[in-house]
Design an enzyme around this catalytic site. Structure first.
Site, PDB file in Angstrom:
ATOM      1  N   ARG A   1       0.858  -1.178   0.000  1.00 55.19           N
ATOM      2  CA  ARG A   1       0.000   0.000   0.000  1.00 55.19           C
ATOM      3  C   ARG A   1       0.894   1.228   0.000  1.00 55.19           C
ATOM      4  NH1 ARG A   1      -2.018  -3.625   3.877  1.00 55.19           N
ATOM      5  NH2 ARG A   1      -4.096  -4.439   3.402  1.00 55.19           N
TER       6      ARG A   1
ATOM      7  N   LYS B  66      -1.723  -2.000   7.504  1.00 58.45           N
ATOM      8  CA  LYS B  66      -3.146  -1.849   7.795  1.00 58.45           C
ATOM      9  C   LYS B  66      -3.561  -2.818   8.898  1.00 58.45           C
ATOM     10  CE  LYS B  66      -7.595  -1.418   5.452  1.00 58.45           C
ATOM     11  NZ  LYS B  66      -8.314  -1.530   4.165  1.00 58.45           N
TER      12      LYS B  66
ATOM     13  N   HIS C 125      -2.121   2.456  -5.810  1.00 60.34           N
ATOM     14  CA  HIS C 125      -2.902   1.282  -5.409  1.00 60.34           C
ATOM     15  C   HIS C 125      -3.155   0.348  -6.589  1.00 60.34           C
ATOM     16  CE1 HIS C 125      -4.956  -0.593  -2.065  1.00 60.34           C
ATOM     17  NE2 HIS C 125      -5.956  -0.899  -2.857  1.00 60.34           N
TER      18      HIS C 125
ATOM     19  N   ARG D  58      -0.503  -2.105  -6.884  1.00 60.81           N
ATOM     20  CA  ARG D  58      -0.715  -3.214  -5.936  1.00 60.81           C
ATOM     21  C   ARG D  58      -1.678  -4.236  -6.536  1.00 60.81           C
ATOM     22  NH1 ARG D  58      -1.134  -4.714  -0.343  1.00 60.81           N
ATOM     23  NH2 ARG D  58      -3.280  -5.025   0.320  1.00 60.81           N
TER      24      ARG D  58
ATOM     25  N   HIS E  41      -4.067  -9.060   3.460  1.00 60.95           N
ATOM     26  CA  HIS E  41      -5.524  -9.024   3.537  1.00 60.95           C
ATOM     27  C   HIS E  41      -6.002  -9.792   4.761  1.00 60.95           C
ATOM     28  CE1 HIS E  41      -5.955  -8.283  -1.077  1.00 60.95           C
ATOM     29  NE2 HIS E  41      -5.820  -7.169  -0.396  1.00 60.95           N
TER      30      HIS E  41
ATOM     31  N   TYR F 105      -9.441 -10.876  -7.275  1.00 62.01           N
ATOM     32  CA  TYR F 105      -8.431 -10.903  -8.324  1.00 62.01           C
ATOM     33  C   TYR F 105      -8.537 -12.152  -9.194  1.00 62.01           C
ATOM     34  CZ  TYR F 105      -6.325  -7.158  -5.648  1.00 62.01           C
ATOM     35  OH  TYR F 105      -6.117  -5.979  -4.988  1.00 62.01           O
TER      36      TYR F 105
END
Length: 273
Positions: free
Chosen positions: A133, A158, A223, A226, A249, A258
């Site tokens: 990120r 995150k 982003h 990414r 994640h 994805y």
């Protein structure tokens, strides 16, 4: 600072909410109170509904933006003010599902060739090659690059989680070239303010400048690099759970977006003719 604002800030600090989240929540609550010209503790579900309608219909905010507002309101009333309100008192709009726009390998090459600054090229290539990120890449320190183990340490990404991501030989080569030129001391990518890292906005501006120079018509942001990282790994046969760990994640469902196009194509190709 009002007493309520201080209490809310303390509650967020106790729960170790990210600094950006704390700032965003306080801004959201201030806007809410100013709109009705009354202290937040005197407002209730009816004002919340009216505020959300206003933001949606008058300000034309997207569902993602409304989600941030609702998060702030829920925290204030449920945590700080301890109101026993249900989810129905904070109606959350459904977000439309959209697949991420992904750059091809050829477009990635063209994009990086269009980044004039070595520093900016290294930042953006690190974001892509490690799947970071933008907030993670700008806060990298020199000591986070472990060339012996060929990993990059991401500190407090995150959800306040540390993780390791892969360091490819090609990226290591680029990082060494950049280090020989810039000799960063603490922050791997220092900003214009002494002792501070480069800002996310500066990286975003460099990304947009390179996109214009490259002639790529797709939207390109840090982003989206990414997104490209995850998709290209999947296309190369990497297990989706490994991609989940590399991306940081929390849920596999986040990573699953994805591979939906690939799953669809496989089902079409294997269907009876």
């Amino acid at each position: 600072m009002t007493l309520l604002r201080q209490r809310m800030l303390n509650d967020m600090q106790i729960r170790i909410l990210a600094d950006n989240t704390q700032k965003s929540y306080l801004i959201q609550i201030r806007s809410f109170a100013r709109h009705f010209r009354r202290p937040p503790e005197l407002l209730g579900p009816e004002e919340i509904r009216a505020w959300l309608v206003y933001l949606r219909e008058e300000r034309r905010l997207a569902p993602a933006s409304l989600g941030a507002t609702i998060g702030a309101l829920r925290f204030l009333y449920r945590v700080t003010l301890k109101r026993d309100w249900s989810d129905e008192d904070f109606p959350l709009p459904r977000k439309p599902f959209r697949l991420p726009v992904v750059l091809s390998l050829e477009e990635i090459t063209t994009f990086f060739e269009s980044v004039a600054s070595l520093k900016h090229r290294t930042i953006l290539m690190t974001a892509y090659a490690a799947g970071l990120r933008v907030s993670e890449v700008v806060h990298l320190k020199v000591t986070d690059i472990d060339s012996k183990r060929m990993v990059i340490r991401v500190n407090q990404g995150k959800n306040r989680k540390d993780r390791y991501v892969m360091l490819s030989p090609r990226l290591l080569e680029i990082l060494r070239l950049y280090w020989q030129d810039a000799h960063p001391k603490e922050w791997l990518f220092p900003g214009s303010i002494p002792g501070r890292p480069i800002t996310r906005h500066a990286v975003g501006d460099a990304c947009e400048l390179a996109r214009r120079r490259s002639g790529i018509t797709k939207p390109v942001t840090p982003h989206s690099l990414r997104h490209a990282f995850a998709t290209h790994l999947l296309e190369a046969g990497t297990d989706v759970r490994r991609i989940q760990l590399l991306m940081g994640h929390r849920s596999l469902s986040t990573t699953s977006r994805y591979y939906r196009p690939k799953v669809f194509m496989c089902s079409v190709e294997s269907s009876p003719r």
